[in-house]
Scaffold this active site. Structure first.
Site, short mmCIF file in Angstrom:
data_model
loop_
_atom_site.label_atom_id
_atom_site.label_comp_id
_atom_site.label_asym_id
_atom_site.label_seq_id
_atom_site.Cartn_x
_atom_site.Cartn_y
_atom_site.Cartn_z
N PRO A 1 -7.88 4.69 1.21
CA PRO A 1 -8.46 3.39 1.56
C PRO A 1 -8.60 3.15 3.06
O PRO A 1 -9.23 2.20 3.47
CB PRO A 1 -7.45 2.39 0.97
N TYR B 1 -1.15 0.21 7.24
CA TYR B 1 -1.09 1.39 6.36
C TYR B 1 -0.08 2.32 7.00
O TYR B 1 -0.25 2.73 8.15
CB TYR B 1 -2.44 2.09 6.30
N ASP C 1 -10.37 -4.59 1.56
CA ASP C 1 -10.69 -5.63 2.53
C ASP C 1 -11.81 -5.25 3.50
O ASP C 1 -12.48 -6.12 4.01
CB ASP C 1 -9.43 -6.04 3.30
N ARG D 1 -6.49 -9.00 9.99
CA ARG D 1 -7.23 -9.62 8.90
C ARG D 1 -7.41 -11.11 9.11
O ARG D 1 -6.96 -11.68 10.11
CB ARG D 1 -6.49 -9.36 7.59
#
Lengths: 677, 677
Positions: free
Chosen positions: B364, B289, B56, B281
């Site tokens: 990530p 995470y 993302d 987001r």
């Protein structure tokens, strides 16, 4: 549901709104309806949409409006941006030379500059947007052939007083004829030099058995059907005004020229050969408006077969000499006669309305036509929606004529002065009284720029604009005031940078929750909602903080105007949204410090993080200084009520709950459970 | 044309480029090919595109790149903008508290800030763009099952050394299994905790008679097929590195919480329960995470059936306490084990390439993966195009590994440090040597931000980057230098604000023809063209003016590098475009004062009005100060050569025709008539 006469009320033959004409005005209206779930049909007698030519200029204000529907960025990317105007006049030897450079958009009036993009693209964006939000389809090759209005039903806004027969044309009938033998599209069939073909189309369609016919009943009908409006004729309303003797040609070409300012907007006055307006456009095109002749005295029709692109070009060449000008590619051309007219009435019983060219015609050179037309229905749209949904009293609809007919009159006055200055011969010297003073022309151009930006519109006092003065005088003469006992007057001194009746200007503010900068206008989406924007000032000031705590308590009370005017079962922000912009330091406050009503809780989505903002420095985009720009004292604050079209209705004390209540109560209707749709 | 073996060379079985894998790396490459008319197929073993989850984070530099393909604005509008990072650490009582706020994007590094938008939308924008520009279709549920490389054909870049069999899967085979009984999409099937299913898919497809099989020959093949790359296995190349013991869970939820910074990017270190990274987001989602455990020593596989969203949430709740956190809506979730690995080789004979996760895997959390992967193929794409079109020597292709393997190594080093700091337990005090110092973490975060923006990439010396030093040392060890006698070295002192080997930073300049402000980068579209940007300085300085007149004369001469390297019959700006940015006053110069080559004449379109710019004040957007920012002296000027990917190749004197010539001649091929495609 089928009623006693066998009519299916849910079928296509009963609609809330019937829109006649799918140009920019009609599309804007259909777009509004698509956002708010209003049952709508939109028909247009032409079988194809516009691909070339027609209108192109877009005001700053129009871009703001399109952006509020999330399509402004598409225009902004494709359009040619208009930055500078160059004025060219004859020097002492009669040779043209650049005399002035002017900013095309006055710096600071908007976050957008004026741009140029042809009407067909704007219509495309509307179609995409309407499809995304509804199942409304633009029905082309369909035109109304009869109209009936049942006055006895006019006062019941749940009833259908309008009956219209719709004819579907064959493809051939719906396709306008182009001039013989020409490969380039011309716009003469839409020009006022051509005869109106509406009656012929209706007759042909009725003769033709293939033509499908149906009867539609509507609560509202809006005629967006151009200068020869069929709807206007049914109502027996008139356009009042005159045409001038000036004939103008328009050429859209990719120019081949050594004229140095061909990519600037230019007004070129030659000594003896007339004037050219240069409008640089998208896709390397340039539009030229060229004065052809000032003959045919007495308003006689010009023989349009004698007007060709070659003749228009030759006129341009004479004006622009000694520079050369030619082209290999012509995209479109047309010719027209300037006339300035305004409709005498804009509405029949607030059920049938006229908008756009149907109620005002004028010269295209100031780039106003498409804008004012779209702004007509932008003004009308949310009013119809709020009445159709039963949220507002129908008296709100009277403000459409009051506000927009006044604008049309202002436009025509502007256009009359501007056209006369543009069409006239430059004065040879101060003694030349028949000529136009180029200084006067420049002054008019600069002043006209503010008008032309669309941001100067200032709606008069009414039940939805709480300001001093006579509603009759400030509008077009219609009485749209609140009853005196209900009247609320704004306290202008609390926000000296704002003008009640004008659209709220935009500054950047930061989101409290995530520090992202937004233009205030970006938060004011066109979704039919009113907005209460609370500027509580510096919340570290204990007094200010206490004031919004108390305001919050009153707003959530069982009988508050927010509660009363929101249908039961709908979200608390669905009719009136509360936004907060505090001043002072972002990092000294957490969102959840504020009372809940300013960031409502939703049981599956948690707190609302998108309603509280702060006037503070951003990391990457500077400081919006909204308190300073709006003239609001951070130690005192203010509140502002905005209409669904971003015009300022009311300014008052940050916590003046009573005035807010009185303002809304004058036109909003108490709601029961949400079952009216 | 049919050749002697009966193969139709124009059919789908002979392609210039075969792309395996339609994730962001493969899509970026296909997108390049779509712009430049290269015959391409792109296949992906998965039958459906990604709708939730996955990568993302988007760097500033990635937005610049997407904008150069005219899709950046779609990302910018939809994405969540990342403005501020909040660091949360235990206080002296072990309770978490906000210790720092940091700008997420370092102010000034780019005209974009970092944003977050999920991979599926990026892929959607690529698909739209590829369709708009070509007939390339993404073939889903198609995977290669055999590979043959004919080394004898590798040196002839018109030949097809690659043969691949492609299997078409049934719909069922191509749809990944979700975890039993879950309504929420999970990403475990793509996680490194799951077994690779490629061989199973190939076998199943071969067993299945319905599976269609075909043989394709290709000039180039690029494996963008992820960490378990099938292409990499065919080549026998390896990923070198280790996995760590840390297991992480990922949850995409709409959070219900009283944690005040839930819409900020947060790094939360709890005293004893591990760490959470919060990534706000789009669509109200927040990604968490969460460190789950640091067990399974010895690299053993975790039992993934034991990992559920509930377990991940519980871990998060322990870390974020005393704040509460829950959700009603979970959009996606997954779990993974951190590993850092880099490919040993990125290419086989410059005919088969690997890109993206196929040659680098890492954590990530720094939001780098999708970016570095897309930037791999952004680097590779134009090089393949220029060789496939016969414009450049194939040696240019060697710079792909040299440049991108070095970046992958840097990324892995960064990720190693960053992950260790993030995964570790906060130090209790300065004596706690096993714990991580929160000061050290903050410093690393701030430094990492420059790396993470993507704007710090600095490619080493090579035949396409004219700078001092060893090409071997500055890259990954591959020799990509020009022969010493051909080597050109930039004169850095002429543009002290620019770094040869880095992408050119952006400033606003005004178009000479229409005064519109543009970011310089907006002029540098990714269309495969090189650009010579001439900064002639102040053109009212007679000497400067004479210098560009002379430069213009040499550029248009019959044997100039522009003429020689442009295929006959193509526009003069089709291989190398010349842009000019002069300093001084816009209104003192007319575009047509400059020599023709700087605004070429076209017989049907007239002069080119879109190549000459000026460093001057705009009406509405300030003054870009490009000369000052680039460190170019307006009295002397400079010229800059930019690669098709906007990286700076060369800086020299404004009129140093000889060095320009020598630079291009080292890798460009003289052209005949344009018939090679």
């Amino acid at each position: 549901m089928t009623n006693s006469t066998g009519t299916n009320r849910q079928s296509k033959d009963h609609v809330d709104v019937l829109i006649v004409g799918a140009g920019p005005a009609g599309m804007m209206l259909a777009n509004w309806m698509s956002r708010c779930g209003i049952k709508t049909r939109i028909v247009d007698k032409r079988g194809t949409k516009i691909l070339n030519g027609q209108a192109d200029g877009l005001q700053c204000r129009t871009l703001e409006i399109l952006d509020s529907f999330d399509i402004g960025h598409r225009v902004w990317r494709e359009a040619n941006h208009m930055i500078e105007i160059c004025l060219w006049n004859p020097d002492e030897n009669g040779r043209i030379r650049r005399s002035n450079r002017i900013a095309d958009t006055i710096p600071g009036v908007s976050r957008f500059t004026q741009v140029v993009l042809h009407q067909g693209r704007i219509e495309r964006f509307f179609i995409d947007s309407i499809r995304e939000h509804s199942d409304i389809e633009v029905e082309r090759g369909v035109l109304p052939s009869s109209f009936d209005f049942d006055k006895s039903k006019a006062a019941d806004f749940n009833d259908y007083p309008i009956t219209v027969a719709l004819q579907t044309l064959s493809e051939e009938e719906a396709t306008p004829q182009q001039q013989n033998g020409s490969a380039t599209r011309d716009g003469l069939f839409r020009s006022n030099l051509a005869a109106d073909d509406t009656e012929d189309l209706i007759k042909a369609s009725k003769r033709n058995n293939a033509g499908h016919s149906e009867v539609v009943k509507a609560k509202f009908m809006v005629g967006c059907d151009g200068a020869r409006s069929w709807v206007r004729k049914q109502l027996g309303f008139n356009l009042i005004g005159d045409s001038t003797d000036y004939i103008w040609g328009v050429l859209d070409i990719i120019p081949i020229t050594n004229f140095p300012d061909i990519r600037m907007r230019c007004a070129i006055h030659s000594a003896d050969h007339g004037s050219v307006m240069v409008i640089p456009r998208e896709n390397k095109l340039v539009r030229l408006y060229i004065q052809l002749q000032s003959t045919t005295h007495g308003g006689g029709k010009v023989d349009r077969s004698k007007i060709t692109p070659e003749i228009i070009l030759q006129s341009a060449q004479r004006i622009i000499a000694p520079y050369n000008l030619t082209y290999e590619y012509c995209d479109w051309w047309t010719a027209y006669q300037i006339g300035q007219r305004v409709g005498d009435k804009f509405s029949l019983d607030e059920r049938v309305f006229l908008a756009g060219d149907a109620v005002h015609t004028h010269s295209p050179k100031a780039g106003q036509g498409m804008n004012v037309s779209m702004q007509d229905t932008y003004n009308l749209g949310w009013k119809i929606i709020s009445v159709a949904k039963g949220l507002c009293d129908p008296r709100v609809l009277k403000t459409y004529q009051s506000e927009r007919r006044r604008i049309a009159q202002d436009l025509i006055d502007f256009d009359y002065r501007f056209s006369r200055l543009f069409s006239g011969r430059p004065a040879k010297d101060v003694m030349d009284e028949e000529g136009i003073s180029m200084e006067e022309f420049k002054d008019a151009f600069e002043k006209g720029n503010m008008f032309a930006s669309g941001t100067a519109v200032n709606y008069g006092a009414s039940l939805i604009v709480a300001k001093e003065g006579s509603a009759v005088e400030q509008g077009d003469g219609t009485d749209v005031a609140s009853a005196e006992k209900n009247r609320v007057i704004s306290r202008n001194h609390l926000a000296t940078g704002l003008n009640v009746g004008m659209r709220i200007p935009s500054c950047k503010v930061l989101s409290q929750a995530d520090a992202r900068p937004w233009h205030l206008q970006e938060l004011l989406k066109s979704d039919g909602r009113w907005r209460l924007v609370v500027f509580p000032g510096d919340l570290q000031n204990r007094n200010n903080f206490n004031r919004i705590v108390k305001l919050g308590e009153r707003l959530v009370s069982k009988n508050s105007f927010i509660t009363r005017f929101t249908p039961i079962g709908q979200e608390i922000d669905s009719v009136i949204e509360i936004l907060t912009v505090h001043s002072g330091s972002r990092i000294k406050i957490d969102l959840l410090d504020l009372p809940d009503i300013f960031h409502p809780f939703h049981k599956t989505q948690g707190w609302d993080y998108w309603k509280v903002f702060v006037d503070d420095e951003s990391y990457h985009e500077g400081h919006g200084q909204i308190y300073q720009n709006y003239g609001i004292d951070p130690q005192r604050g203010a509140s502002v009520i905005l209409r669904p079209d971003q015009y300022i209705s009311w300014v008052g004390e940050a916590d003046d709950y009573d005035d807010m209540e009185q303002f809304f109560a004058a036109f909003m209707k108490p709601q029961g459970p949400a079952s009216h749709l």
